[in-house]
Design a protein around this motif. Structure first.
Motif, mmCIF file in Angstrom:
data_model
loop_
_atom_site.group_PDB
_atom_site.id
_atom_site.type_symbol
_atom_site.label_atom_id
_atom_site.label_comp_id
_atom_site.label_asym_id
_atom_site.label_seq_id
_atom_site.Cartn_x
_atom_site.Cartn_y
_atom_site.Cartn_z
ATOM 1 N N PHE A 37 -9.465 7.790 -5.359
ATOM 2 C CA PHE A 37 -8.106 7.523 -4.681
ATOM 3 C C PHE A 37 -7.882 6.165 -4.621
ATOM 4 O O PHE A 37 -6.422 6.043 -4.912
ATOM 5 C CB PHE A 37 -8.634 7.727 -3.088
ATOM 6 C CG PHE A 37 -7.744 7.309 -1.941
ATOM 7 C CD1 PHE A 37 -6.538 8.113 -1.801
ATOM 8 C CD2 PHE A 37 -7.915 6.116 -1.405
ATOM 9 C CE1 PHE A 37 -5.384 7.514 -0.903
ATOM 10 C CE2 PHE A 37 -6.929 5.508 -0.320
ATOM 11 C CZ PHE A 37 -5.799 6.411 -0.312
ATOM 12 N N LEU A 38 -8.752 5.051 -4.862
ATOM 13 C CA LEU A 38 -8.369 3.954 -4.786
ATOM 14 C C LEU A 38 -7.456 3.474 -6.119
ATOM 15 O O LEU A 38 -6.469 2.702 -6.426
ATOM 16 C CB LEU A 38 -9.497 2.840 -4.751
ATOM 17 C CG LEU A 38 -10.098 2.903 -3.313
ATOM 18 C CD1 LEU A 38 -11.345 2.025 -3.218
ATOM 19 C CD2 LEU A 38 -9.030 2.262 -2.375
ATOM 20 N N VAL A 39 -8.119 4.104 -7.421
ATOM 21 C CA VAL A 39 -7.411 3.818 -8.696
ATOM 22 C C VAL A 39 -6.283 4.433 -8.397
ATOM 23 O O VAL A 39 -5.093 3.796 -9.158
ATOM 24 C CB VAL A 39 -8.501 4.385 -9.553
ATOM 25 C CG1 VAL A 39 -7.761 4.727 -11.041
ATOM 26 C CG2 VAL A 39 -9.686 3.814 -10.082
ATOM 27 N N LEU A 40 -6.023 5.817 -8.065
ATOM 28 C CA LEU A 40 -4.574 6.361 -8.026
ATOM 29 C C LEU A 40 -3.569 5.524 -7.189
ATOM 30 O O LEU A 40 -2.471 5.387 -7.490
ATOM 31 C CB LEU A 40 -4.597 7.732 -7.820
ATOM 32 C CG LEU A 40 -5.358 8.758 -8.575
ATOM 33 C CD1 LEU A 40 -5.597 10.213 -7.948
ATOM 34 C CD2 LEU A 40 -4.655 8.899 -10.090
ATOM 35 N N LEU A 41 -4.041 5.253 -6.133
ATOM 36 C CA LEU A 41 -3.241 4.354 -5.322
ATOM 37 C C LEU A 41 -3.005 2.909 -6.144
ATOM 38 O O LEU A 41 -1.642 2.688 -5.730
ATOM 39 C CB LEU A 41 -4.233 3.980 -3.971
ATOM 40 C CG LEU A 41 -3.540 3.246 -2.722
ATOM 41 C CD1 LEU A 41 -2.413 4.197 -2.176
ATOM 42 C CD2 LEU A 41 -4.127 2.917 -1.658
ATOM 43 N N ARG A 61 1.438 -0.072 -8.480
ATOM 44 C CA ARG A 61 2.014 -0.805 -9.828
ATOM 45 C C ARG A 61 3.205 -0.247 -10.492
ATOM 46 O O ARG A 61 4.304 -0.635 -10.780
ATOM 47 C CB ARG A 61 0.957 -0.829 -10.876
ATOM 48 C CG ARG A 61 1.196 -1.916 -12.009
ATOM 49 C CD ARG A 61 0.095 -1.897 -12.997
ATOM 50 N NE ARG A 61 -0.223 -0.499 -13.561
ATOM 51 C CZ ARG A 61 -1.360 -0.242 -13.727
ATOM 52 N NH1 ARG A 61 -2.355 -1.338 -13.549
ATOM 53 N NH2 ARG A 61 -1.678 0.956 -14.364
ATOM 54 N N ARG A 62 3.258 1.507 -10.109
ATOM 55 C CA ARG A 62 4.443 1.909 -10.691
ATOM 56 C C ARG A 62 5.786 1.967 -9.855
ATOM 57 O O ARG A 62 6.735 2.013 -10.388
ATOM 58 C CB ARG A 62 4.362 3.423 -11.341
ATOM 59 C CG ARG A 62 3.066 3.426 -12.349
ATOM 60 C CD ARG A 62 3.056 4.648 -12.982
ATOM 61 N NE ARG A 62 2.314 4.661 -14.253
ATOM 62 C CZ ARG A 62 1.813 5.821 -14.955
ATOM 63 N NH1 ARG A 62 2.141 6.869 -14.617
ATOM 64 N NH2 ARG A 62 1.102 5.245 -15.929
ATOM 65 N N LEU A 63 5.330 2.192 -8.411
ATOM 66 C CA LEU A 63 6.523 2.419 -7.645
ATOM 67 C C LEU A 63 6.749 1.181 -6.696
ATOM 68 O O LEU A 63 7.716 0.942 -5.922
ATOM 69 C CB LEU A 63 6.302 3.664 -6.594
ATOM 70 C CG LEU A 63 6.282 4.890 -7.194
ATOM 71 C CD1 LEU A 63 5.847 5.754 -6.146
ATOM 72 C CD2 LEU A 63 7.397 5.172 -7.940
ATOM 73 N N GLU A 64 5.978 0.156 -6.678
ATOM 74 C CA GLU A 64 5.952 -1.070 -5.887
ATOM 75 C C GLU A 64 6.110 -0.848 -4.286
ATOM 76 O O GLU A 64 5.093 -1.062 -3.770
ATOM 77 C CB GLU A 64 7.335 -1.833 -6.215
ATOM 78 C CG GLU A 64 7.190 -2.453 -7.594
ATOM 79 C CD GLU A 64 8.803 -3.142 -7.975
ATOM 80 O OE1 GLU A 64 9.304 -3.453 -7.046
ATOM 81 O OE2 GLU A 64 8.943 -3.402 -9.279
ATOM 82 N N ARG A 65 7.088 -0.052 -3.950
ATOM 83 C CA ARG A 65 7.152 0.092 -2.577
ATOM 84 C C ARG A 65 6.980 1.804 -2.405
ATOM 85 O O ARG A 65 7.757 2.553 -2.893
ATOM 86 C CB ARG A 65 8.565 -0.052 -2.014
ATOM 87 C CG ARG A 65 8.888 -1.421 -2.214
ATOM 88 C CD ARG A 65 9.998 -1.902 -1.108
ATOM 89 N NE ARG A 65 9.262 -2.212 0.133
ATOM 90 C CZ ARG A 65 9.899 -2.226 1.359
ATOM 91 N NH1 ARG A 65 11.172 -2.279 1.495
ATOM 92 N NH2 ARG A 65 9.297 -2.365 2.437
ATOM 93 N N PHE A 66 5.863 2.191 -2.037
ATOM 94 C CA PHE A 66 5.618 3.627 -1.685
ATOM 95 C C PHE A 66 4.713 4.008 -0.490
ATOM 96 O O PHE A 66 4.443 5.087 -0.327
ATOM 97 C CB PHE A 66 4.560 3.998 -2.915
ATOM 98 C CG PHE A 66 3.135 3.077 -2.562
ATOM 99 C CD1 PHE A 66 2.246 4.012 -2.230
ATOM 100 C CD2 PHE A 66 2.973 2.061 -3.122
ATOM 101 C CE1 PHE A 66 0.809 3.243 -1.931
ATOM 102 C CE2 PHE A 66 1.755 1.556 -2.886
ATOM 103 C CZ PHE A 66 0.692 2.009 -2.355
ATOM 104 N N GLY A 67 4.795 2.982 0.668
ATOM 105 C CA GLY A 67 4.870 3.372 1.766
ATOM 106 C C GLY A 67 3.128 3.075 2.028
ATOM 107 O O GLY A 67 2.475 3.809 2.795
ATOM 108 N N GLY A 68 2.720 2.033 1.445
ATOM 109 C CA GLY A 68 1.146 1.832 1.759
ATOM 110 C C GLY A 68 0.926 1.443 3.028
ATOM 111 O O GLY A 68 -0.352 2.101 3.508
ATOM 112 N N ARG A 69 1.510 1.018 3.935
ATOM 113 C CA ARG A 69 1.368 0.806 5.221
ATOM 114 C C ARG A 69 1.051 2.268 6.062
ATOM 115 O O ARG A 69 0.041 2.383 6.968
ATOM 116 C CB ARG A 69 2.220 -0.165 6.089
ATOM 117 C CG ARG A 69 1.980 -1.388 5.526
ATOM 118 C CD ARG A 69 2.617 -2.688 6.450
ATOM 119 N NE ARG A 69 2.367 -3.534 5.860
ATOM 120 C CZ ARG A 69 3.243 -4.729 6.173
ATOM 121 N NH1 ARG A 69 4.413 -4.626 7.050
ATOM 122 N NH2 ARG A 69 2.867 -5.916 5.739
#
Length: 134
Positions: free
Chosen positions: A40-44, A49-57
């Motif tokens: 999970f952490l590697v894919l995250l 890195r690829r999308l910059e803004r992906f809704g991490g919060r």
């Protein structure tokens, strides 16, 4: 994703070999959980890195809610495993009913907390279930 999966499988094998001696079957479960968390952490990290803004919060909030909603399940499981009935021979019906009750109580508490916190994924699943029943 393939590299992350290979890394997770290698981690699972290594952790399983390291943990099954001291922790027996619980070591295998822990190894699987650790490998899944690593995957999970590697894919995250790749996604970030690829999308910059992906809704991490939003992802972190949902993960935290799910973790907290799982706490009663762990408590119920711990209380059930400490009961003396498991060491008694027989009593299969009582044991089966106890397990069924524990599963029901765990699922109900998880669902209730997710609904209380208005978890986004829980709402989505509920909408899918309502749509299928209609």
């Amino acid at each position: 994703p393939v590299i992350a999966a290979i890394l997770a499988v290698a981690t699972n094998i290594g952790a399983s070999l390291a943990l099954m001696g001291p922790l027996a079957h619980a070591g295998l479960a822990l190894a699987t959980a650790l490998a899944s968390a690593l995957n999970f952490l590697v894919l995250l990290a790749v996604l970030h890195r690829r999308l910059e803004r992906f809704g991490g919060r939003r992802i972190a909030r949902s993960a935290f809610q799910s973790l907290m909603a799982s706490t009663p399940t762990a408590v119920i499981g711990g209380l059930m495993s400490a009961m003396a009935i498991w060491t008694e021979p027989g009593a299969w019906l009582a044991k089966a009913l106890l397990i069924a009750g524990g599963i029901g109580a765990s699922a109900a508490s998880y669902g209730a907390l997710q609904a209380l916190w208005r978890n986004e994924e829980a709402r989505f699943v509920w909408q899918l279930l309502r749509r299928r029943s209609a």
